[in-house]
Scaffold this active site. Sequence first.
Site, PDB file in Angstrom:
ATOM      1  N   HIS A 163     -32.985 125.983 -29.321  1.00 32.30           N
ATOM      2  CA  HIS A 163     -34.162 125.213 -28.876  1.00 32.30           C
ATOM      3  C   HIS A 163     -33.758 124.120 -27.864  1.00 32.30           C
ATOM      4  O   HIS A 163     -33.921 122.930 -28.116  1.00 32.30           O
ATOM      5  CB  HIS A 163     -34.821 124.586 -30.109  1.00 32.30           C
ATOM      6  CG  HIS A 163     -36.254 124.194 -29.932  1.00 32.30           C
ATOM      7  ND1 HIS A 163     -36.660 123.203 -29.070  1.00 32.30           N
ATOM      8  CD2 HIS A 163     -37.390 124.666 -30.512  1.00 32.30           C
ATOM      9  CE1 HIS A 163     -37.968 123.077 -29.141  1.00 32.30           C
ATOM     10  NE2 HIS A 163     -38.445 123.942 -29.989  1.00 32.30           N
ATOM     11  N   GLU A 270     -36.049 128.240 -24.190  1.00 31.52           N
ATOM     12  CA  GLU A 270     -35.332 128.485 -25.443  1.00 31.52           C
ATOM     13  C   GLU A 270     -35.001 129.968 -25.617  1.00 31.52           C
ATOM     14  O   GLU A 270     -35.893 130.789 -25.783  1.00 31.52           O
ATOM     15  CB  GLU A 270     -36.190 127.993 -26.608  1.00 31.52           C
ATOM     16  CG  GLU A 270     -36.767 126.602 -26.409  1.00 31.52           C
ATOM     17  CD  GLU A 270     -38.008 126.332 -27.236  1.00 31.52           C
ATOM     18  OE1 GLU A 270     -38.270 127.090 -28.201  1.00 31.52           O
ATOM     19  OE2 GLU A 270     -38.741 125.375 -26.924  1.00 31.52           O
TER      20      GLU A 270
HETATM   21  O1  TA6 Z   1     -40.442 125.846 -29.289  1.00 32.17           O
HETATM   22  C1  TA6 Z   1     -41.778 125.503 -29.216  1.00 32.17           C
HETATM   23  C2  TA6 Z   1     -42.261 125.060 -30.577  1.00 32.17           C
HETATM   24  O2  TA6 Z   1     -42.353 126.139 -31.465  1.00 32.17           O
HETATM   25  C3  TA6 Z   1     -43.596 124.357 -30.376  1.00 32.17           C
HETATM   26  O3  TA6 Z   1     -44.664 125.122 -30.916  1.00 32.17           O
HETATM   27  C4  TA6 Z   1     -43.397 123.024 -31.085  1.00 32.17           C
HETATM   28  O4  TA6 Z   1     -43.750 123.139 -32.442  1.00 32.17           O
HETATM   29  C5  TA6 Z   1     -41.894 122.829 -30.897  1.00 32.17           C
HETATM   30  O5  TA6 Z   1     -41.353 124.101 -31.160  1.00 32.17           O
HETATM   31  C6  TA6 Z   1     -41.289 121.717 -31.695  1.00 32.17           C
HETATM   32  O6  TA6 Z   1     -41.275 122.028 -33.053  1.00 32.17           O
HETATM   33  P1  TA6 Z   1     -40.692 120.897 -34.062  1.00 32.17           P
HETATM   34  O7  TA6 Z   1     -40.722 121.523 -35.423  1.00 32.17           O
HETATM   35  O8  TA6 Z   1     -39.302 120.587 -33.598  1.00 32.17           O
HETATM   36  O9  TA6 Z   1     -41.592 119.696 -33.897  1.00 32.17           O
END
Ligand code: TA6
Length: 295
Positions: A163, A270
């Site tokens: 991520h 990501e």
């Molecule tokens: O990678 C995108 C995502 O899935 C978004 O939908 C948002 O939820 C982000 O990840 C961040 O997630 P988190 O659990 O780190 O707040």
Amino acid sequence: AQVTISHGNSRVSASLPSGESIEILLYGATVLSWKDASGDEKLWLSEGAKLDGTKAVRGGIPLVFPVFGTAPDHEATSKLPQHGFARNSRWEFLGKSTSESSSNSVKLDFGLSSENLDEAARQLWPYKFGLLYSVTLDRESLKTALVITNEGDVPFEFQTLLHTYFRIKDISSVQIAGLEDSPYVDKVDAAKAKTQSSDPVAFSGETDRVYTPAKGPSHPVVISEGGAAKFSIVRDNLDDVVVWNPWIDKAAGMGDFEPKDGWKNMVCAEAGAVSSWQKLEKGDAFEGAQTIYLK
Ligand code: TA6
């Protein structure tokens, strides 16, 4: 001159004689910082990020395993927290594994296994597994690779993703190429299945899309600013690319997202295997990696 590594009880950092450096938090094996030879930071880290192990890090490169997002209709992972437990667990530093001779590259290895998990997490996902995460820094790239092994007697299904929060100057001048004509799920529009036009991705509002790039993982995904390429991402065995920018309202709603206008200075691209479930038979291993080249 040699590679220097310092290993505290919560972090590991390494730097090359030419000045490039990385810093990893053992909580989540989260890469917090990647700097080029001039000390220019390449990753975005929220000023409100929790670095004390009380919450997944907001920024850097959090690790997503064994589930991306939440999967209420997937029995085995339905009880897990958003994005799974890898980013909320304390990993072990296994050491550096570059050849002594090379001073232009350093590889740091980190491990997490079912034995390391706290009892609560083990209850929610009772499979025996091993994770070996390696972070390799050289003068023009950062590679992060995850090897997942099934050490139990039954198969398990998983999703995994790196991520990565990239630091950029102004999201309104950012474009992401390499996703043209590719299918994606638009999570901002009722998870509708769509197809990217022949144009690069640009940003004018909250963006949250799961792409499966048509040209495959070895075709570079390139993040540019004002027409100049900044990062080129090549993947190995990770067929999907999630593109995310929270924009104003979602940034305002995240307690650990600081400064509140920081959404202008970050973009997530990501690399992951998230659009379906990977099934790992007992004794088998899965390897997925990304290499991010500085342009
Ligand atoms: O990678 C995108 C995502 O899935 C978004 O939908 C948002 O939820 C982000 O990840 C961040 O997630 P988190 O659990 O780190 O707040």
